[in-house]
Design a protein around this motif. Structure first.
Motif, PDB file in Angstrom:
ATOM      1  N   GLY A   1       0.775  -1.239   0.000  1.00  0.00           N
ATOM      2  CA  GLY A   1       0.000   0.000   0.000  1.00  0.00           C
ATOM      3  C   GLY A   1       0.799   1.277   0.000  1.00  0.00           C
ATOM      4  O   GLY A   1       0.206   2.369   0.048  1.00  0.00           O
TER       5      GLY A   1
ATOM      6  N   ALA B   1      -4.825   6.599   2.124  1.00  0.00           N
ATOM      7  CA  ALA B   1      -5.878   5.658   2.501  1.00  0.00           C
ATOM      8  C   ALA B   1      -6.811   6.304   3.518  1.00  0.00           C
ATOM      9  O   ALA B   1      -8.038   6.175   3.429  1.00  0.00           O
TER      10      ALA B   1
ATOM     11  N   ARG C   1      -9.852  -1.062   9.333  1.00  0.00           N
ATOM     12  CA  ARG C   1     -10.193  -1.726   8.065  1.00  0.00           C
ATOM     13  C   ARG C   1      -9.653  -0.943   6.887  1.00  0.00           C
ATOM     14  O   ARG C   1      -9.147  -1.511   5.926  1.00  0.00           O
ATOM     15  N   ALA C   2      -9.790   0.368   6.981  1.00  0.00           N
ATOM     16  CA  ALA C   2      -9.405   1.213   5.846  1.00  0.00           C
ATOM     17  C   ALA C   2      -7.907   1.181   5.591  1.00  0.00           C
ATOM     18  O   ALA C   2      -7.466   1.370   4.458  1.00  0.00           O
TER      19      ALA C   2
ATOM     20  N   SER D   1      -5.978  -1.488   6.402  1.00  0.00           N
ATOM     21  CA  SER D   1      -5.463  -2.862   6.476  1.00  0.00           C
ATOM     22  C   SER D   1      -4.691  -3.232   5.220  1.00  0.00           C
ATOM     23  O   SER D   1      -3.983  -4.226   5.181  1.00  0.00           O
ATOM     24  N   GLY D   2      -4.788  -2.422   4.188  1.00  0.00           N
ATOM     25  CA  GLY D   2      -3.995  -2.651   2.984  1.00  0.00           C
ATOM     26  C   GLY D   2      -2.697  -1.866   2.977  1.00  0.00           C
ATOM     27  O   GLY D   2      -2.019  -1.801   1.950  1.00  0.00           O
ATOM     28  N   ASN D   3      -2.369  -1.257   4.107  1.00  0.00           N
ATOM     29  CA  ASN D   3      -1.139  -0.464   4.190  1.00  0.00           C
ATOM     30  C   ASN D   3      -0.256  -1.037   5.295  1.00  0.00           C
ATOM     31  O   ASN D   3      -0.642  -1.067   6.459  1.00  0.00           O
TER      32      ASN D   3
ATOM     33  N   LYS E   1     -15.247   9.577   2.450  1.00  0.00           N
ATOM     34  CA  LYS E   1     -16.451   8.752   2.360  1.00  0.00           C
ATOM     35  C   LYS E   1     -17.188   8.700   3.704  1.00  0.00           C
ATOM     36  O   LYS E   1     -18.412   8.649   3.737  1.00  0.00           O
TER      37      LYS E   1
ATOM     38  N   ARG F   1     -11.186   7.489  -4.831  1.00  0.00           N
ATOM     39  CA  ARG F   1     -11.122   6.240  -4.071  1.00  0.00           C
ATOM     40  C   ARG F   1      -9.673   5.777  -3.941  1.00  0.00           C
ATOM     41  O   ARG F   1      -8.927   5.809  -4.926  1.00  0.00           O
ATOM     42  N   PRO F   2      -9.299   5.326  -2.754  1.00  0.00           N
ATOM     43  CA  PRO F   2      -7.937   4.800  -2.601  1.00  0.00           C
ATOM     44  C   PRO F   2      -7.730   3.550  -3.442  1.00  0.00           C
ATOM     45  O   PRO F   2      -8.541   2.626  -3.416  1.00  0.00           O
TER      46      PRO F   2
END
Lengths: 150, 292
Positions: free
Chosen positions: A26, A89, A107-108, A110-112, A96, A35-36
């Motif tokens: 990420g 992110a 959660r937002a 968790s991809g980083n 949003k 959107r990220p």
């Protein structure tokens, strides 16, 4: 050509980082039409005619957003490599969902991935940005954008 | 970690897209979210000569109720499915599945059509499609056809889609009265591919007798499995512990897990039974509460 290489090599916008190459860390996160997304998994040409926002696009006239200030104040930055991706992110989340709670924040992002901080202060920074946005009730009514900008 | 060279097309309509796919056939790959295809291209495991970017075609992203079916446009990203009111209110199994795909960034681009066409044996959408009696709508030069989920997944990373076709829509059964559904996934890390993934849809009557059962599994075979023997054990029976245990035993004979970097085969086999039982319990709870 991947979007991340286009941003870094062609546009000299090196705030977007390459961390893992396999789409997992990420560090390359940008906003695409608000959107990220991970720019290492987007072809540059796909973005033709649409809007991409990088970390460089957040601050205005060298003035940091409250979200960015919160990262500084919360000691959420160590080596700084994951930071642009984390901020993007978080920014995408707050666009949003300006009153995101702890679980939604986690959660937002968790991809980083972050190898330094252990994430706690990063979550706190984002929570603090949510709180400062919430205090400014009048600005909230003007639109989501104001939650994370000045 | 750079893709090989490719020619890029971005059709503005379905007819333009099918014309391009017909022309380039095997040499072309359709691009939806790119969250599987682009990593493959970066590793040079996929080297398409032509990319047909489907994202310029309007009208392929939607979540709609159509009589007794939920229909989802193939280009609908997982985030949009997750946020859809219809999914939140009436289709909890679908929510279970999309919420745990990858991470926020991946969900913002990855699509249901792309996921099904990619057909990773550990993907999340496959089991859900099977458990909801799903169908896939394909459009090609010869016209349109609808392929049942049970016919769609043919092997690891292989589907019944012809190379000149694109998937336009996914069609799923909506819950009937007494229905409850759940998708549970064992993952090693947040957003990981499933070690095992189990989708269960039950229809119970007022006496807790199972009138319908549908079970879809991922991560336990070269491609997704519909556990028809286990389903027939449950069908027509009260949902007792004994019935569920018997169904789990039948399930064991229907799966064929292989060892990989995520887990040895024996572990997957054991976890398939555990997660099956958990998914049945959750589906049953949701059936009695009155949602699925």
């Amino acid at each position: 050509m991947l979007l991340v290489h286009f941003l870094r090599d062609m546009l000299q916008l090196t705030g977007t980082h390459i961390g893992c190459v396999v789409g997992r860390c990420g560090a390359c996160t940008v906003l695409w039409n608000g959107r990220p997304v991970k720019s290492c998994m987007v072809l540059a040409i796909q973005t033709h005619g649409s809007e991409v926002t990088t970390i460089e696009g957040l601050s205005q006239n060298d003035r940091l957003l409250p979200l960015q200030e919160a990262f500084l104040e919360s000691d959420a930055i160590e080596c700084g490599y994951c930071t642009p991706g984390m901020v993007m992110a978080a920014y995408g989340l707050l666009l949003k969902n300006p009153s995101a709670g702890e679980a939604e924040i986690k959660r937002a992002i968790s991809g980083n991935l972050c190898r330094c901080t252990g994430y706690v202060n990063i979550v706190k920074a984002i929570q603090s940005a949510v709180a400062s946005g919430n205090r400014q009730e009048a600005r909230r009514l003007c639109g989501v954008q104001d939650i994370v900008s000045e | 970690m750079y893709p090989n060279k490719f020619d890029y097309h971005r059709p503005a309509s379905l007819s333009e897209a099918t014309e391009l796919m017909a022309r380039y056939g095997q040499d072309a790959r359709p691009l939806a979210g790119g969250q599987s295809l682009i990593p493959l291209m970066k590793l040079r495991l996929a080297n398409p000569a032509v990319i047909v970017d489907l994202n310029g075609i309007p009208g392929l992203s939607y979540v709609r109720q159509q009589e007794d079916r939920l229909v989802i446009g193939a280009l609908t990203c997982h985030s949009d499915v997750e946020d859809s009111e219809i999914v939140r209110n009436r289709h909890q199994m679908i929510g279970d599945a999309v919420r745990n795909i990858g991470d926020a960034q991946v969900r913002n681009l990855g699509t249901v059509g792309g996921s099904l066409v990619h057909c990773d044996p550990s993907g999340d959408w496959g089991p859900v499609l099977l458990a909801l009696g799903g169908e896939v709508r394909c459009l090609g030069p010869a016209g349109e056809r609808i392929i049942r989920g049970t016919d769609f997944f043919t092997d690891t990373y292989e589907t019944a889609r012809d190379p000149t076709e694109i998937v336009t829509e996914v069609r799923l059964r909506s819950p009937q009265p007494g229905a409850g559904g759940a998708y549970l996934k064992l993952e090693r890390r947040s957003g990981d591919f499933a070690v095992v993934g189990v989708a269960v849809c039950l229809v119970l009557d007022a006496n807790d007798v199972c009138r319908e059962a549908a079970i879809g599994l991922g991560g336990v075979a070269p491609t997704y499995v519909k556990a028809t023997s286990a389903e027939s054990v449950l069908r027509g029976m009260p949902l007792s512990d004994a019935a569920i245990a018997e169904a789990a035993r039948c399930l064991d004979a229907e799966i064929d897990p292989y060892s990989d970097i995520r887990a040895p085969a024996e572990y997957k086999r054991a976890m398939a039974k555990v997660f099956f039982q958990k998914a049945v319990e959750l589906a049953r709870r949701r059936a009695t509460v009155g949602d699925s």
